[in-house]
Design an enzyme around this catalytic site. Sequence first.
Site, short mmCIF file in Angstrom:
data_model
loop_
_atom_site.label_atom_id
_atom_site.label_comp_id
_atom_site.label_asym_id
_atom_site.label_seq_id
_atom_site.Cartn_x
_atom_site.Cartn_y
_atom_site.Cartn_z
CB THR A 13 -1.07 -0.03 1.36
OG1 THR A 13 -1.56 1.26 1.42
CG2 THR A 13 -0.21 -0.51 2.43
CB SER A 70 -3.49 1.96 10.36
OG SER A 70 -3.30 0.93 9.31
CE1 TYR A 94 -3.95 -3.66 4.67
CE2 TYR A 94 -3.87 -0.94 4.56
CZ TYR A 94 -3.87 -2.26 4.01
OH TYR A 94 -3.68 -2.49 2.74
CG HIS A 95 -1.71 1.89 6.05
ND1 HIS A 95 -2.78 2.28 6.92
CD2 HIS A 95 -2.03 2.01 4.89
CE1 HIS A 95 -3.68 2.73 5.74
NE2 HIS A 95 -3.19 2.59 4.63
CE LYS A 127 -1.76 -4.93 2.54
NZ LYS A 127 -1.99 -5.94 1.60
#
Length: 390
Positions: free
Chosen positions: A144, A179, A181-182, A185
């Site tokens: 991302t 976050s 989530y980020h 990645k």
Amino acid sequence: MKVLIMGIDGYIGWPLALRELAKGNKVSGIDNFITRKRVREVGSQSALPIPTFKKRIDYVKDFGLGEINFHRGDASDPDFLRDVIIEEKPDAVVHLAEQRSAPYSMIGLKQASDTLKQNMLSTLNLIYAVKENVPKCHILKLGTMGEYGTPNIDIPEGFFEIEYNGRKDTLPFPKQAGSWYHWSKVHDSNNLMFASKVWKIRITDVMQGVVYGTRTKEITSPHLFTRFDIDEVWGTALNRFCTQATIGLPITPYGKGGQTRGFLSLEDSITCLDIALSHPPNDGEYRVFNQFDEHYSVNELAALTKEQYEKGFSKKAEILHVPNPRLEAEEHYYNPVHEKLKNLGYHRSKELREELLVILNDLSHHKSRINKVKDVIMPKTKWTESPFNL
Ligand code: USQ
């Protein structure tokens, strides 16, 4: 080419499967349907109705697109993934089977830990399954743009040349994700880069921006729709703005609305992934593509959505700045490079204004379905208050 799509039931996985079938490639896929389950758990549903996967496979046959060899299972289970790779012997694996919501990862410890564990394990399992069974296979992994954060300098495509204390080197650009989530990645990217170095695996790590849209060239009928999430946890900015305008809710830029991100349409996302598949990296090459078309602030997107809705439907749309539930810079410099895909032939398929009308038109046929989940559209999931200024 034999392509295995991990996360084939998802927003991007499904249209990518349609594209690869249409091109005459052999397509197999895996999914554990967890996005369907987690979206239900927050009281929501896809704004566009989507069939069960079994029906999807039938529709694909009815439309003359061919067959999908489907394996139901969890990519974070190493035995499952290894067995699928051994059976399919793919030339390329597209890894889209990760938890993809930043707000979901910020709900609490369980969600943060599931996101980090499942995302990192699925990538690590894939690395090992490829290394041990199909070492020439191309891993195309969805990362991302959010891995980079919003630094006050230009963002290169993965690597940059730096001079420090009189010496020069080419190094990975520093990551400042916003976050769990980020960050998951970012950790994946580090693991992929290392795997490529030690085992000579070919890897494309795609830093993708925010995707919007309902259609691709192959989605010619509602039977072939991909999911379209709109709630505060699973929906993303522009798709949410179109939905809000459609059902008469205010369009919600968070905070000042100067947050700027790279965006691209679903059609362009699929085209970019297909270009990456058609131009695989060399043995042992780890390459990074910044995959977006244009960068916009959320204020610009809110204004464009309002403009196009009012023009297309002759009704008023309202913009309401709501308190930002996230901890993020609301006014900042943003200038990422995105040249590599263009150098391989990518160009934007449609102007944003034109694409907005397509989305708004598709949504206008599903107002009653959207109204059923109206209560989960306004933001609720908050990043914990913090004294730090990101
Ligand atoms: N935002 C609003 N109003 C809304 C929703 C979002 O102002 O109603 C703002 C957010 O505060 C943020 C920006 O829009 O500044 C983007 O948020 P988003 O929810 O559209 O996207 P994000 O959480 O960053 O994540 C999405 C996908 C993720 C992908 C990422 C690409 O869910 O899978 O990796 O976009 S990127 O943003 O480039 O990191």
